[in-house]
Design a protein around this motif. Structure first.
Motif, PDB file in Angstrom:
ATOM      1  N   ALA A 103       0.834  -1.212   0.000  1.00 34.82           N
ATOM      2  CA  ALA A 103       0.000   0.000   0.000  1.00 34.82           C
ATOM      3  C   ALA A 103       0.864   1.256   0.000  1.00 34.82           C
ATOM      4  CB  ALA A 103      -0.940  -0.009   1.197  1.00 34.82           C
ATOM      5  N   ALA A 104       1.977   1.224   0.733  1.00 37.39           N
ATOM      6  CA  ALA A 104       2.876   2.374   0.772  1.00 37.39           C
ATOM      7  C   ALA A 104       3.513   2.620  -0.597  1.00 37.39           C
ATOM      8  CB  ALA A 104       3.959   2.177   1.830  1.00 37.39           C
ATOM      9  N   ARG A 105       3.847   1.549  -1.324  1.00 42.39           N
ATOM     10  CA  ARG A 105       4.396   1.707  -2.680  1.00 42.39           C
ATOM     11  C   ARG A 105       3.358   2.354  -3.596  1.00 42.39           C
ATOM     12  NH1 ARG A 105       7.185   0.011   0.449  1.00 42.39           N
ATOM     13  NH2 ARG A 105       7.526   2.202   0.587  1.00 42.39           N
ATOM     14  N   ILE A 106       2.105   1.940  -3.449  1.00 39.78           N
ATOM     15  CA  ILE A 106       1.028   2.522  -4.259  1.00 39.78           C
ATOM     16  C   ILE A 106       0.854   3.996  -3.911  1.00 39.78           C
ATOM     17  CG2 ILE A 106      -1.462   2.460  -4.721  1.00 39.78           C
ATOM     18  CD1 ILE A 106      -1.245  -0.626  -4.253  1.00 39.78           C
ATOM     19  N   ASP A 107       0.879   4.327  -2.612  1.00 43.79           N
ATOM     20  CA  ASP A 107       0.774   5.725  -2.183  1.00 43.79           C
ATOM     21  C   ASP A 107       1.914   6.564  -2.756  1.00 43.79           C
ATOM     22  OD1 ASP A 107      -1.508   5.144  -0.747  1.00 43.79           O
ATOM     23  OD2 ASP A 107      -0.514   5.157   1.219  1.00 43.79           O
ATOM     24  N   GLU A 108       3.147   6.028  -2.716  1.00 36.92           N
ATOM     25  CA  GLU A 108       4.299   6.751  -3.264  1.00 36.92           C
ATOM     26  C   GLU A 108       4.114   7.014  -4.753  1.00 36.92           C
ATOM     27  OE1 GLU A 108       7.886   4.597  -2.458  1.00 36.92           O
ATOM     28  OE2 GLU A 108       7.673   4.826  -0.292  1.00 36.92           O
ATOM     29  N   ARG A 109       3.634   6.008  -5.476  1.00 32.93           N
ATOM     30  CA  ARG A 109       3.390   6.168  -6.906  1.00 32.93           C
ATOM     31  C   ARG A 109       2.360   7.259  -7.160  1.00 32.93           C
ATOM     32  NH1 ARG A 109      -0.448   2.404  -9.651  1.00 32.93           N
ATOM     33  NH2 ARG A 109      -1.698   3.416  -8.055  1.00 32.93           N
ATOM     34  N   ASN A 110       1.276   7.257  -6.371  1.00 37.65           N
ATOM     35  CA  ASN A 110       0.216   8.247  -6.557  1.00 37.65           C
ATOM     36  C   ASN A 110       0.704   9.660  -6.289  1.00 37.65           C
ATOM     37  OD1 ASN A 110      -1.496   6.183  -7.244  1.00 37.65           O
ATOM     38  ND2 ASN A 110      -2.506   6.091  -5.262  1.00 37.65           N
ATOM     39  N   VAL A 111       1.561   9.830  -5.291  1.00 36.18           N
ATOM     40  CA  VAL A 111       2.119  11.144  -4.994  1.00 36.18           C
ATOM     41  C   VAL A 111       3.037  11.591  -6.132  1.00 36.18           C
ATOM     42  CG1 VAL A 111       3.701  12.386  -3.455  1.00 36.18           C
ATOM     43  CG2 VAL A 111       1.898  10.963  -2.502  1.00 36.18           C
ATOM     44  N   GLN A 112       3.835  10.667  -6.659  1.00 37.72           N
ATOM     45  CA  GLN A 112       4.784  11.006  -7.728  1.00 37.72           C
ATOM     46  C   GLN A 112       4.074  11.428  -9.010  1.00 37.72           C
ATOM     47  OE1 GLN A 112       7.343   7.614  -8.159  1.00 37.72           O
ATOM     48  NE2 GLN A 112       8.488   8.078  -6.304  1.00 37.72           N
ATOM     49  N   ILE A 113       2.907  10.845  -9.279  1.00 31.81           N
ATOM     50  CA  ILE A 113       2.199  11.206 -10.518  1.00 31.81           C
ATOM     51  C   ILE A 113       1.180  12.318 -10.287  1.00 31.81           C
ATOM     52  CG2 ILE A 113       2.551   8.977 -11.628  1.00 31.81           C
ATOM     53  CD1 ILE A 113      -0.316   8.230 -10.922  1.00 31.81           C
ATOM     54  N   GLY A 114       1.217  12.904  -9.079  1.00 33.56           N
ATOM     55  CA  GLY A 114       0.362  14.045  -8.797  1.00 33.56           C
ATOM     56  C   GLY A 114      -0.989  13.704  -8.231  1.00 33.56           C
ATOM     57  N   GLY A 115      -1.192  12.440  -7.888  1.00 33.54           N
ATOM     58  CA  GLY A 115      -2.457  12.026  -7.292  1.00 33.54           C
ATOM     59  C   GLY A 115      -2.459  12.255  -5.800  1.00 33.54           C
ATOM     60  N   VAL A 116      -3.511  11.785  -5.179  1.00 33.85           N
ATOM     61  CA  VAL A 116      -3.644  11.907  -3.739  1.00 33.85           C
ATOM     62  C   VAL A 116      -3.242  10.596  -3.107  1.00 33.85           C
ATOM     63  CG1 VAL A 116      -5.254  12.326  -1.849  1.00 33.85           C
ATOM     64  CG2 VAL A 116      -5.518  13.542  -3.997  1.00 33.85           C
ATOM     65  N   ALA A 117      -2.432  10.654  -2.066  1.00 29.72           N
ATOM     66  CA  ALA A 117      -1.981   9.437  -1.381  1.00 29.72           C
ATOM     67  C   ALA A 117      -3.032   8.888  -0.471  1.00 29.72           C
ATOM     68  CB  ALA A 117      -0.717   9.707  -0.593  1.00 29.72           C
TER      69      ALA A 117
END
Length: 100
Positions: A86-100
């Motif tokens: 889940a933390a990897r998914i959150d990091e990806r979302n932050v990097q692409i400008g999404g919400v963690a």
């Protein structure tokens, strides 16, 4: 294992484990899941990471440490692995400008 993967990817599972902002809730073993220990082969299947790379990540303090079961056996706490994913998914979302 197939049942777990089906549950993990099912829409009802995801909607149940999303917080109001839509991001995955962190598991706390005491409150949501009984503690389950899983072996490295299952961890590798869950993450898509080979066994040797899992141990390299552990050496770099970038992956949850296993629990010693005996002199020659270790296992991982399933909820810690799920939180790591889940933390990897959150990091990806932050990097692409999404919400963690």
């Amino acid at each position: 294992m197939i049942g777990f993967l089906h549950m993990l990817y099912s829409k009802s599972f995801h909607s149940h484990w999303l917080n109001p902002k839509g991001s995955p809730m962190k598991f706390t073993p005491e409150k949501t899941l009984p503690t389950r220990l899983i072996r490295v082969v299952e961890v590798s299947k869950m993450t898509g990471i080979p066994k040797s790379s899992i141990y390299a990540l552990i050496r770099d303090n970038a992956f949850p440490c296993p629990v010693r079961l005996s002199v020659r056996a270790v296992a991982f706490v399933e909820s810690e692995i799920i939180n790591w994913i889940a933390a990897r998914i959150d990091e990806r979302n932050v990097q692409i400008g999404g919400v963690a």
